[in-house]
Design a protein around this motif. Structure first.
Motif, PDB file in Angstrom:
ATOM      1  N   ILE A   1      30.013  20.715  44.158  1.00  0.00           N
ATOM      2  CA  ILE A   1      31.286  20.337  43.539  1.00  0.00           C
ATOM      3  C   ILE A   1      32.111  21.590  43.271  1.00  0.00           C
ATOM      4  O   ILE A   1      31.666  22.503  42.578  1.00  0.00           O
ATOM      5  CB  ILE A   1      31.068  19.561  42.225  1.00  0.00           C
ATOM      6  N   TYR A   2      33.311  21.623  43.828  1.00  0.00           N
ATOM      7  CA  TYR A   2      34.257  22.700  43.542  1.00  0.00           C
ATOM      8  C   TYR A   2      35.107  22.293  42.344  1.00  0.00           C
ATOM      9  O   TYR A   2      35.747  21.241  42.363  1.00  0.00           O
ATOM     10  CB  TYR A   2      35.161  22.976  44.747  1.00  0.00           C
ATOM     11  N   VAL A   3      35.076  23.111  41.302  1.00  0.00           N
ATOM     12  CA  VAL A   3      35.908  22.879  40.116  1.00  0.00           C
ATOM     13  C   VAL A   3      37.108  23.804  40.227  1.00  0.00           C
ATOM     14  O   VAL A   3      36.981  25.021  40.098  1.00  0.00           O
ATOM     15  CB  VAL A   3      35.119  23.141  38.819  1.00  0.00           C
ATOM     16  N   VAL A   4      38.276  23.205  40.490  1.00  0.00           N
ATOM     17  CA  VAL A   4      39.498  23.978  40.741  1.00  0.00           C
ATOM     18  C   VAL A   4      40.397  23.915  39.519  1.00  0.00           C
ATOM     19  O   VAL A   4      40.678  22.838  38.998  1.00  0.00           O
ATOM     20  CB  VAL A   4      40.244  23.426  41.970  1.00  0.00           C
ATOM     21  N   SER A   5      40.843  25.080  39.072  1.00  0.00           N
ATOM     22  CA  SER A   5      41.663  25.128  37.865  1.00  0.00           C
ATOM     23  C   SER A   5      42.702  26.230  37.959  1.00  0.00           C
ATOM     24  O   SER A   5      42.498  27.232  38.654  1.00  0.00           O
ATOM     25  CB  SER A   5      40.776  25.368  36.639  1.00  0.00           C
ATOM     26  N   ASP A   6      43.844  26.029  37.281  1.00  0.00           N
ATOM     27  CA  ASP A   6      44.820  27.111  37.177  1.00  0.00           C
ATOM     28  C   ASP A   6      44.548  27.930  35.918  1.00  0.00           C
ATOM     29  O   ASP A   6      45.313  28.806  35.541  1.00  0.00           O
ATOM     30  CB  ASP A   6      46.260  26.583  37.183  1.00  0.00           C
ATOM     31  N   SER A   7      43.414  27.625  35.251  1.00  0.00           N
ATOM     32  CA  SER A   7      42.938  28.414  34.116  1.00  0.00           C
ATOM     33  C   SER A   7      41.500  28.826  34.429  1.00  0.00           C
ATOM     34  O   SER A   7      41.166  29.046  35.584  1.00  0.00           O
ATOM     35  CB  SER A   7      43.044  27.603  32.828  1.00  0.00           C
TER      36      SER A   7
ATOM     37  N   GLY B   1      36.745  21.455  33.439  1.00  0.00           N
ATOM     38  CA  GLY B   1      36.225  20.749  34.610  1.00  0.00           C
ATOM     39  C   GLY B   1      34.726  20.866  34.738  1.00  0.00           C
ATOM     40  O   GLY B   1      34.043  19.880  35.041  1.00  0.00           O
ATOM     41  N   GLU B   2      34.193  22.064  34.493  1.00  0.00           N
ATOM     42  CA  GLU B   2      32.746  22.250  34.623  1.00  0.00           C
ATOM     43  C   GLU B   2      31.980  21.419  33.600  1.00  0.00           C
ATOM     44  O   GLU B   2      30.946  20.822  33.922  1.00  0.00           O
ATOM     45  CB  GLU B   2      32.368  23.720  34.473  1.00  0.00           C
ATOM     46  N   LEU B   3      32.473  21.360  32.370  1.00  0.00           N
ATOM     47  CA  LEU B   3      31.799  20.564  31.343  1.00  0.00           C
ATOM     48  C   LEU B   3      31.786  19.083  31.712  1.00  0.00           C
ATOM     49  O   LEU B   3      30.780  18.388  31.507  1.00  0.00           O
ATOM     50  CB  LEU B   3      32.485  20.765  29.988  1.00  0.00           C
ATOM     51  N   VAL B   4      32.890  18.595  32.273  1.00  0.00           N
ATOM     52  CA  VAL B   4      32.958  17.190  32.687  1.00  0.00           C
ATOM     53  C   VAL B   4      31.974  16.927  33.825  1.00  0.00           C
ATOM     54  O   VAL B   4      31.252  15.921  33.834  1.00  0.00           O
ATOM     55  CB  VAL B   4      34.390  16.809  33.114  1.00  0.00           C
ATOM     56  N   VAL B   5      31.917  17.839  34.784  1.00  0.00           N
ATOM     57  CA  VAL B   5      30.989  17.688  35.915  1.00  0.00           C
ATOM     58  C   VAL B   5      29.546  17.656  35.421  1.00  0.00           C
ATOM     59  O   VAL B   5      28.754  16.799  35.826  1.00  0.00           O
ATOM     60  CB  VAL B   5      31.173  18.830  36.929  1.00  0.00           C
TER      61      VAL B   5
ATOM     62  N   ALA C   1      31.547  19.053  50.283  1.00  0.00           N
ATOM     63  CA  ALA C   1      31.603  19.025  48.824  1.00  0.00           C
ATOM     64  C   ALA C   1      32.662  18.067  48.282  1.00  0.00           C
ATOM     65  O   ALA C   1      33.498  17.541  49.016  1.00  0.00           O
ATOM     66  CB  ALA C   1      31.896  20.436  48.300  1.00  0.00           C
ATOM     67  N   ILE C   2      32.599  17.882  46.978  1.00  0.00           N
ATOM     68  CA  ILE C   2      33.615  17.147  46.215  1.00  0.00           C
ATOM     69  C   ILE C   2      34.474  18.175  45.485  1.00  0.00           C
ATOM     70  O   ILE C   2      33.982  19.222  45.077  1.00  0.00           O
ATOM     71  CB  ILE C   2      32.941  16.211  45.182  1.00  0.00           C
ATOM     72  N   ILE C   3      35.754  17.858  45.322  1.00  0.00           N
ATOM     73  CA  ILE C   3      36.625  18.722  44.530  1.00  0.00           C
ATOM     74  C   ILE C   3      37.027  17.980  43.258  1.00  0.00           C
ATOM     75  O   ILE C   3      37.421  16.810  43.307  1.00  0.00           O
ATOM     76  CB  ILE C   3      37.902  19.108  45.309  1.00  0.00           C
ATOM     77  N   LEU C   4      36.896  18.647  42.129  1.00  0.00           N
ATOM     78  CA  LEU C   4      37.458  18.142  40.875  1.00  0.00           C
ATOM     79  C   LEU C   4      38.457  19.190  40.399  1.00  0.00           C
ATOM     80  O   LEU C   4      38.117  20.362  40.312  1.00  0.00           O
ATOM     81  CB  LEU C   4      36.370  17.920  39.827  1.00  0.00           C
ATOM     82  N   TYR C   5      39.695  18.754  40.138  1.00  0.00           N
ATOM     83  CA  TYR C   5      40.683  19.754  39.756  1.00  0.00           C
ATOM     84  C   TYR C   5      41.378  19.431  38.442  1.00  0.00           C
ATOM     85  O   TYR C   5      41.575  18.264  38.088  1.00  0.00           O
ATOM     86  CB  TYR C   5      41.707  19.979  40.869  1.00  0.00           C
ATOM     87  N   THR C   6      41.708  20.502  37.730  1.00  0.00           N
ATOM     88  CA  THR C   6      42.428  20.402  36.456  1.00  0.00           C
ATOM     89  C   THR C   6      43.681  21.261  36.553  1.00  0.00           C
ATOM     90  O   THR C   6      43.860  22.218  35.807  1.00  0.00           O
ATOM     91  CB  THR C   6      41.552  20.872  35.280  1.00  0.00           C
TER      92      THR C   6
ATOM     93  N   PRO D   1      38.647  29.395  39.702  1.00  0.00           N
ATOM     94  CA  PRO D   1      39.573  29.520  38.573  1.00  0.00           C
ATOM     95  C   PRO D   1      40.885  30.211  38.956  1.00  0.00           C
ATOM     96  O   PRO D   1      40.986  30.870  39.993  1.00  0.00           O
ATOM     97  CB  PRO D   1      38.788  30.377  37.583  1.00  0.00           C
ATOM     98  N   PHE D   2      41.873  30.037  38.102  1.00  0.00           N
ATOM     99  CA  PHE D   2      43.157  30.720  38.205  1.00  0.00           C
ATOM    100  C   PHE D   2      43.826  30.545  39.574  1.00  0.00           C
ATOM    101  O   PHE D   2      44.353  31.487  40.163  1.00  0.00           O
ATOM    102  CB  PHE D   2      42.993  32.212  37.867  1.00  0.00           C
ATOM    103  N   VAL D   3      43.776  29.316  40.071  1.00  0.00           N
ATOM    104  CA  VAL D   3      44.473  28.984  41.323  1.00  0.00           C
ATOM    105  C   VAL D   3      45.962  28.831  41.009  1.00  0.00           C
ATOM    106  O   VAL D   3      46.361  27.982  40.219  1.00  0.00           O
ATOM    107  CB  VAL D   3      43.909  27.678  41.931  1.00  0.00           C
ATOM    108  N   GLN D   4      46.774  29.651  41.625  1.00  0.00           N
ATOM    109  CA  GLN D   4      48.200  29.701  41.278  1.00  0.00           C
ATOM    110  C   GLN D   4      49.122  29.385  42.453  1.00  0.00           C
ATOM    111  O   GLN D   4      50.332  29.276  42.267  1.00  0.00           O
ATOM    112  CB  GLN D   4      48.550  31.096  40.733  1.00  0.00           C
ATOM    113  N   ASP D   5      48.580  29.284  43.673  1.00  0.00           N
ATOM    114  CA  ASP D   5      49.471  29.036  44.811  1.00  0.00           C
ATOM    115  C   ASP D   5      48.828  28.114  45.834  1.00  0.00           C
ATOM    116  O   ASP D   5      47.626  27.830  45.779  1.00  0.00           O
ATOM    117  CB  ASP D   5      49.884  30.361  45.471  1.00  0.00           C
TER     118      ASP D   5
END
Length: 273
Positions: free
Chosen positions: A11-17, A22-26, A64-69, A44-48
């Protein structure tokens, strides 16, 4: 679609922070599918959009699965569109809730990444604890034993590393030490207060199942010595002998989710402090 039989889900946890939410939810969700485990890969810190595209490519390659915040609408749309295009399952953890709150309150969200991570003392303590858990995982450096708030000991596959990371998010500095008949326990273990040490044990049959699934996930035969009842009984007997010498509290992790075991550990530490 047939159900997957693999013992580990990527599982990829994608976040702009930082990606903590996301990881806790997973972890909470995956705990419901024990002994299946999750290989959680933070982005983390995905900005573009270029970064989002790269993550989708990696997730596709890994199955994989992606979960993003992601907070910014354009990044949400970009990642979701790319995921659909490449057939990668993608879950928007915040979008639906934020939209509902906007509708209910009549106000637009601030669309500012990282607002849930106010840079206060608690936040920096958590970051420090996570870095500590990574550095002193699996006895890579025994000096961490004397610096830790909690030291976990136990045989392989008793959830020492997941517990270390979970407790780190609760701001505890955790070191963990594997116990094996072939390894002499570090001297530091016998020089710290026993109240700081938590032993992890598990049933033979239960550990046998977990280790066989782990071997299968690695593409190895489940008949390897690592997963035989005889080997497991020997390891557990050795670990029990060490834990008795240490005089530490011992917790049986059989059939327990990481969150439940962590709660017991924290109760034990609070009582002894």
């Amino acid at each position: 679609m047939a159900a997957s039989t693999q013992a580990e889900v990527i599982i990829y946890v994608v976040s702009d922070s930082a990606g903590d939410t996301g990881e806790l939810v997973v972890r909470a969700a995956v705990a419901q599918f024990h002994p299946i485990s999750a290989d959680i890969r933070r982005a983390p810190f995905v900005q573009d959009e270029a970064a989002a595209a790269r993550i989708v490519e990696l997730a596709k390659e890994a199955g994989a699965i992606i979960l993003y915040t992601l907070v910014l609408p354009q990044l949400q749309e970009c990642l979701n569109s790319l995921a659909q295009e490449h057939g990668v399952p993608a879950i928007d953890l915040l979008g639906t809730l934020v939209g509902s709150l906007e509708q209910k309150t009549g106000r637009k969200s601030r669309q500012e990444p990282g607002l849930n991570h106010v840079l206060d003392e608690d936040y920096f303590r958590k970051v420090e604890a996570v870095e500590f858990a990574v550095k002193y995982d699996d006895m890579r450096d025994t000096t961490g034993i004397t610096k830790a708030d909690i030291v976990l000991v136990g045989v392989s596959r008793t959830s020492k590393t997941p517990l270390s990371m979970y407790l780190a998010h609760k701001k505890f500095k955790v070191a963990n030490v594997p116990l094996m008949p072939e390894l002499t326990p570090p001297d530091e273990l016998f020089r710290i207060p026993k109240e700081k040490i938590v032993g992890l044990t598990i049933g033979v049959h239960y550990l046998n199942v977990i280790r066989k699934e782990r071997l299968k996930a690695l593409g190895l035969p489940d008949s390897a010595a690592y997963a035989t009842p005889t080997r497991i009984e020997r390891e557990l007997a050795h670990a029990n002998e060490i834990m008795t010498k240490l005089g530490c509290v011992v917790i049986d992790v059989s059939h327990r989710a990481v969150e439940e075991t962590a709660s017991l550990i924290m109760e034990s530490i609070v009582k002894s402090s």
